[in-house]
Design an enzyme around this catalytic site. Structure first.
Site, PDB file in Angstrom:
ATOM      1  CE1 TYR A 289      -0.321   7.402   5.223  1.00  0.00           C
ATOM      2  CE2 TYR A 289       0.139   9.156   3.641  1.00  0.00           C
ATOM      3  CZ  TYR A 289      -0.086   8.747   4.942  1.00  0.00           C
ATOM      4  OH  TYR A 289      -0.100   9.665   5.958  1.00  0.00           O
TER       5      TYR A 289
ATOM      6  CG  HIS B 112      -5.844  -9.619  -9.062  1.00  0.00           C
ATOM      7  ND1 HIS B 112      -6.711  -8.570  -9.228  1.00  0.00           N
ATOM      8  CD2 HIS B 112      -4.681  -9.075  -8.613  1.00  0.00           C
ATOM      9  CE1 HIS B 112      -6.124  -7.443  -8.875  1.00  0.00           C
ATOM     10  NE2 HIS B 112      -4.882  -7.717  -8.500  1.00  0.00           N
TER      11      HIS B 112
ATOM     12  CG  ASP C 243      -3.455  -4.530  -8.401  1.00  0.00           C
ATOM     13  OD1 ASP C 243      -4.104  -5.256  -7.640  1.00  0.00           O
ATOM     14  OD2 ASP C 243      -2.677  -3.641  -7.989  1.00  0.00           O
TER      15      ASP C 243
END
Length: 385
Positions: free
Chosen positions: A305, A360, A178
């Site tokens: 973001y 994952h 990740d």
């Protein structure tokens, strides 16, 4: 930057507040159709809430984490929290272990002992690592209200400073999935002299179909990528564009927070729709509870973001990572880019393994398989440390 020992202890009144909020949960209607088809399933979440309220033992989870040596240190404007477990072997290699979203250092509870003390699990003690596993800035115990947000690029620089300036490791190994994969790859790009190697269980490469060839593997990936972009990226879009709006709801409702996180744990793990076939309820809730008690869900969105508003990926177009790289491909991972695409970015691929099971959250799902892969990849690189 002197490290200070740390032990996790959440106040009793914070636990009582969680229980009160669980008691007052306002439940949504369940849409028609199959369970989980529209997101988290009502009946399953209600069962989870009962377990969380009446059977889950947070103090036991604190003890699990406190069994590891933990520290905090002032670094790059924040107090950074990390685990630092010494290896049990003749010459342990320093290894930086980086988690991602929606994870935490709880992910590594079963993996770390297999890396620090391989002999305990029937492996060679010469493969031992000294493991440093930070909480990402803005995540869990590396969060305090008002602190600056960190992009992947800034996290990589902070972790390089932790390993070299604070802990004194001139060179170190890296591993991550990740965001941890992006951090590890970024370290290999911008700090190659400090990085022994980069081991990944997710490939942090640009998801650009135009770069794909016409091989069967490329065609499979193209179809997989189209599905991912169409059906699975809503969370990333809001976390990357309006993260603070989302944070209001998830910071106020423990069940809302749990649903947001657990839906991803189910969708991205190798559980075939049955999350409890891979994770216990206590394992799931340890991770969710850490987000809840630290109030760090909004700050955990910052890398999304920052990435959404950056001009380029952490590995810019045309840049290459030239340190040794290893990749462990788990079958239920969210995407499976072909090696031919990875070779555009990673020029020294030493190991590429397709594993028989796992997804994952590999460190939680298959800690033994992942540990074997990490040990095998770094074994021939130990003379370079």
């Amino acid at each position: 930057m002197t490290p200070q020992p740390f032990r996790l202890r959440i106040a009793d009144d914070a636990i009582a507040d969680l229980h009160a909020r669980l008691d007052m949960t306002r439940w949504p209607d369940q849409p028609a159709g199959l369970p989980w088809a529209h997101g988290a399933d009502l009946a399953w979440m209600q069962r989870l809430a009962t377990h969380w309220r009446h059977r889950f033992d947070w103090r036991a989870q604190e003890q699990r984490l406190n069994a590891f040596a933990q520290y905090t240190t002032p670094l790059h404007g924040i107090q950074l929290h990390y685990l630092h477990e010494a290896g049990q072997g003749p010459a342990p290699m320093p290894l930086l272990l980086s988690h991602g979203w929606p994870g935490s250092v709880f992910e590594f509870a079963e993996l770390i002992p297999r890396l620090t003390d391989p002999a305990r699990f029937g492996a060679n003690p010469a493969d031992a690592f000294t493991v440093v596993a930070p909480s990402l800035p803005g995540y869990g115990l590396s969060f305090h209200p008002g602190q600056p947000g960190f992009s992947v690029e800034q996290i990589a620089d902070a972790f390089a400073a932790l390993m070299t300036d604070v802990l004194g490791y001139g060179r170190f190994a890296t591993q991550g999935g990740d965001w941890g994969a992006s951090i590890s790859a970024r370290l290999g790009l911008v700090h190659p002299r400090k990085t022994i190697g980069v081991h990944l269980n997710l490939l942090p490469i640009a998801r650009d179909p135009a770069r794909l060839g016409s091989s069967p593997a490329a065609q499979r990936y193209r179809e997989e990528l189209q599905h991912w972009l169409r059906e699975e990226t809503g969370y990333s879009a809001i976390q990357g564009t309006r993260p603070h709006t989302l944070a209001f709801g998830l910071s106020d409702s423990p069940i809302g927070l749990a649903a947001w996180i657990i839906e991803k744990m189910r969708a991205w793990s190798d559980c075939d729709g049955d999350i409890e076939s891979v994770f216990s309820l206590d394992e799931v809730l340890a991770n969710v509870s850490l987000y809840w008690f630290t109030g760090a869900i909004g700050s955990s969105f910052w890398p999304y973001y920052a990435r959404q508003h950056a001009a380029q990926w952490p590995i810019p177009e045309g840049a290459t990572v030239d340190v040794p790289m290893g990749y462990a491909e788990f079958p239920a991972e969210i995407l499976h880019p072909p090696r031919e695409l990875a070779e555009h970015t990673f020029t020294d691929i030493r190991r590429w393994s397709a594993l028989p099971r796992g997804g994952h959250f590999a460190a939680m799902e298959q800690p033994e398989l992942l540990a074997q892969e990490i040990r095998a990849f770094y074994r021939p690189l130990r003379g370079t440390a």
